[in-house]
Design a protein around this motif. Structure first.
Motif, PDB file in Angstrom:
ATOM      1  N   ASN A   1      -2.509  -4.629  16.611  1.00 30.04           N
ATOM      2  CA  ASN A   1      -2.251  -4.710  15.175  1.00 30.04           C
ATOM      3  C   ASN A   1      -3.556  -4.644  14.390  1.00 30.04           C
ATOM      4  O   ASN A   1      -4.429  -5.495  14.543  1.00 30.04           O
ATOM      5  CB  ASN A   1      -1.510  -6.015  14.861  1.00 30.04           C
ATOM      6  CG  ASN A   1      -0.985  -6.047  13.439  1.00 30.04           C
ATOM      7  OD1 ASN A   1      -1.239  -5.155  12.634  1.00 30.04           O
ATOM      8  ND2 ASN A   1      -0.251  -7.098  13.118  1.00 30.04           N
TER       9      ASN A   1
ATOM     10  N   HIS B   1       1.480 -11.257   5.615  1.00 30.69           N
ATOM     11  CA  HIS B   1       2.375 -10.592   6.566  1.00 30.69           C
ATOM     12  C   HIS B   1       3.073 -11.590   7.483  1.00 30.69           C
ATOM     13  O   HIS B   1       3.695 -11.202   8.465  1.00 30.69           O
ATOM     14  CB  HIS B   1       1.609  -9.575   7.406  1.00 30.69           C
ATOM     15  CG  HIS B   1       1.031  -8.451   6.592  1.00 30.69           C
ATOM     16  ND1 HIS B   1       0.153  -7.530   7.117  1.00 30.69           N
ATOM     17  CD2 HIS B   1       1.209  -8.107   5.285  1.00 30.69           C
ATOM     18  CE1 HIS B   1      -0.186  -6.669   6.179  1.00 30.69           C
ATOM     19  NE2 HIS B   1       0.442  -6.998   5.058  1.00 30.69           N
TER      20      HIS B   1
ATOM     21  N   ASP C   1       5.149  -5.897   8.468  1.00 26.12           N
ATOM     22  CA  ASP C   1       4.131  -4.898   8.143  1.00 26.12           C
ATOM     23  C   ASP C   1       3.330  -4.494   9.383  1.00 26.12           C
ATOM     24  O   ASP C   1       2.147  -4.811   9.512  1.00 26.12           O
ATOM     25  CB  ASP C   1       3.199  -5.390   7.027  1.00 26.12           C
ATOM     26  CG  ASP C   1       3.844  -5.319   5.661  1.00 26.12           C
ATOM     27  OD1 ASP C   1       4.823  -4.559   5.507  1.00 26.12           O
ATOM     28  OD2 ASP C   1       3.378  -6.015   4.748  1.00 26.12           O
TER      29      ASP C   1
ATOM     30  N   SER D   1       0.819  -1.213   0.000  1.00 28.82           N
ATOM     31  CA  SER D   1       0.000   0.000   0.000  1.00 28.82           C
ATOM     32  C   SER D   1       0.853   1.263   0.000  1.00 28.82           C
ATOM     33  O   SER D   1       0.494   2.268  -0.610  1.00 28.82           O
ATOM     34  CB  SER D   1      -0.924   0.014   1.224  1.00 28.82           C
ATOM     35  OG  SER D   1      -1.780  -1.104   1.227  1.00 28.82           O
TER      36      SER D   1
ATOM     37  N   ASP E   1      -3.789  -4.957  11.137  1.00 31.41           N
ATOM     38  CA  ASP E   1      -3.645  -5.485   9.775  1.00 31.41           C
ATOM     39  C   ASP E   1      -2.812  -6.759   9.744  1.00 31.41           C
ATOM     40  O   ASP E   1      -1.794  -6.808   9.053  1.00 31.41           O
ATOM     41  CB  ASP E   1      -3.004  -4.414   8.884  1.00 31.41           C
ATOM     42  CG  ASP E   1      -3.128  -4.735   7.402  1.00 31.41           C
ATOM     43  OD1 ASP E   1      -4.071  -5.438   7.025  1.00 31.41           O
ATOM     44  OD2 ASP E   1      -2.267  -4.283   6.625  1.00 31.41           O
ATOM     45  N   ARG E   2      -3.243  -7.814  10.446  1.00 30.11           N
ATOM     46  CA  ARG E   2      -2.527  -9.088  10.366  1.00 30.11           C
ATOM     47  C   ARG E   2      -3.123  -9.943   9.247  1.00 30.11           C
ATOM     48  O   ARG E   2      -4.180 -10.536   9.387  1.00 30.11           O
ATOM     49  CB  ARG E   2      -2.592  -9.845  11.691  1.00 30.11           C
ATOM     50  CG  ARG E   2      -1.989 -11.254  11.628  1.00 30.11           C
ATOM     51  CD  ARG E   2      -0.515 -11.267  11.247  1.00 30.11           C
ATOM     52  NE  ARG E   2       0.288 -10.719  12.313  1.00 30.11           N
ATOM     53  CZ  ARG E   2       1.483 -10.144  12.127  1.00 30.11           C
ATOM     54  NH1 ARG E   2       1.976 -10.013  10.896  1.00 30.11           N
ATOM     55  NH2 ARG E   2       2.162  -9.673  13.148  1.00 30.11           N
ATOM     56  N   LYS E   3      -2.441  -9.949   8.121  1.00 28.89           N
ATOM     57  CA  LYS E   3      -2.829 -10.743   6.966  1.00 28.89           C
ATOM     58  C   LYS E   3      -1.916 -11.965   6.849  1.00 28.89           C
ATOM     59  O   LYS E   3      -0.822 -11.993   7.410  1.00 28.89           O
ATOM     60  CB  LYS E   3      -2.719  -9.916   5.687  1.00 28.89           C
ATOM     61  CG  LYS E   3      -3.579  -8.677   5.654  1.00 28.89           C
ATOM     62  CD  LYS E   3      -3.287  -7.856   4.411  1.00 28.89           C
ATOM     63  CE  LYS E   3      -4.117  -6.579   4.372  1.00 28.89           C
ATOM     64  NZ  LYS E   3      -3.740  -5.701   3.238  1.00 28.89           N
TER      65      LYS E   3
ATOM     66  N   ARG F   1      -7.235  -6.379  14.151  1.00 25.32           N
ATOM     67  CA  ARG F   1      -7.830  -7.056  12.994  1.00 25.32           C
ATOM     68  C   ARG F   1      -6.849  -8.133  12.552  1.00 25.32           C
ATOM     69  O   ARG F   1      -5.717  -7.829  12.181  1.00 25.32           O
ATOM     70  CB  ARG F   1      -8.097  -6.063  11.864  1.00 25.32           C
ATOM     71  CG  ARG F   1      -8.820  -6.687  10.670  1.00 25.32           C
ATOM     72  CD  ARG F   1      -9.220  -5.630   9.681  1.00 25.32           C
ATOM     73  NE  ARG F   1      -8.076  -4.899   9.163  1.00 25.32           N
ATOM     74  CZ  ARG F   1      -8.150  -3.696   8.618  1.00 25.32           C
ATOM     75  NH1 ARG F   1      -9.308  -3.074   8.545  1.00 25.32           N
ATOM     76  NH2 ARG F   1      -7.073  -3.112   8.151  1.00 25.32           N
ATOM     77  N   THR F   2      -7.292  -9.381  12.565  1.00 26.21           N
ATOM     78  CA  THR F   2      -6.368 -10.484  12.335  1.00 26.21           C
ATOM     79  C   THR F   2      -7.093 -11.689  11.767  1.00 26.21           C
ATOM     80  O   THR F   2      -8.312 -11.828  11.924  1.00 26.21           O
ATOM     81  CB  THR F   2      -5.682 -10.877  13.658  1.00 26.21           C
ATOM     82  OG1 THR F   2      -4.793 -11.979  13.423  1.00 26.21           O
ATOM     83  CG2 THR F   2      -6.697 -11.292  14.724  1.00 26.21           C
TER      84      THR F   2
END
Length: 219
Positions: A153, A160, A173, A48, A155-157, A185-186
């Motif tokens: 966190n 990542h 990230d 991003s 943004d735990r994708k 958010r995970t």
């Protein structure tokens, strides 16, 4: 980070597996990241924000790193502008304080496009199925899930998570962390609803004490 510095008992494993980091250990990686000359050789186009793949060299030691200049950060409505690089380094420092070795060595410094985050490049095991991994009960993922709760966190994708050739799993990230509001958010939900183990509660207590001693405000 030693117990005398952080107040946290170190993990039995080294803080960085050399087989995942081009042969570098943690101390060598940090020295290289802090003092090395950075040459941009590519860009990770799926990111991003501006995320540059670089060669870094110092005193005959050559490695690779990811460089995210502050000027390349995309503005977010819920995070202050120009703070993502600092949040990435803060996540590394918390990771080191826990002794978990989750976040690769990360520093803040000047680079070809100004100040930014510089993080050691981690080689990955391309044979690992990330979807299957994220649905597994690997204890390393439980440690990452706990870490994500601590740093809030957002943004735990799966992308990542970096499974190294050594079998170690790293997390990257962490620019959208440490928000004052709950932003967790995970996709790591394997342990949802489970109580924390005694060793995890002890770790969190030691981490809180270490943050207080450093002058930081505990979460």
């Amino acid at each position: 980070m030693s117990e005398s510095v952080s107040g946290i008992a170190p993990d039995e494993r080294p803080p960085l597996e050399p087989t995942d980091a081009g042969g570098l250990d943690a101390a060598g990686a940090l020295a290289l990241l802090c003092a090395g000359a950075i040459t941009v050789t590519g860009r990770l186009v799926d990111a991003s924000n501006a995320t540059l793949y670089c060669e870094i060299s110092h005193d005959g030691v050559v490695g690779h790193c990811v460089y995210k200049p502050v000027r390349g950060e995309r503005a977010l409505w819920d995070f202050p502008d120009g703070t993502l690089a600092g949040r990435e380094q803060a996540a590394y420092l918390v990771s080191e304080a826990t002794g978990a070795g989750i976040v690769p060595p990360t520093v803040l410094r000047d680079g070809p496009f100004g100040a930014g985050m510089v993080q050691l490049w981690i080689d990955t095991d391309e044979t690992v199925d990330l979807v299957a991994l994220t649905r597994s009960d690997d204890p390393q993922l439980r440690a990452i899930a706990l870490f994500d709760a601590v740093v809030n966190n957002a943004d735990r994708k799966g992308s990542h998570l970096l499974p190294g050739p050594s079998g170690r799993i790293y997390g990257i990230d962490h620019g959208v962390t440490f928000h004052a509001e709950n932003k967790l958010r995970t996709l790591l939900w394997t342990w949802r609803g489970q109580r924390l183990r005694a060793d995890e509660l002890e770790l969190l207590t030691r981490l809180r004490v270490a943050l207080s001693a450093s002058g930081a405000e505990p979460p």
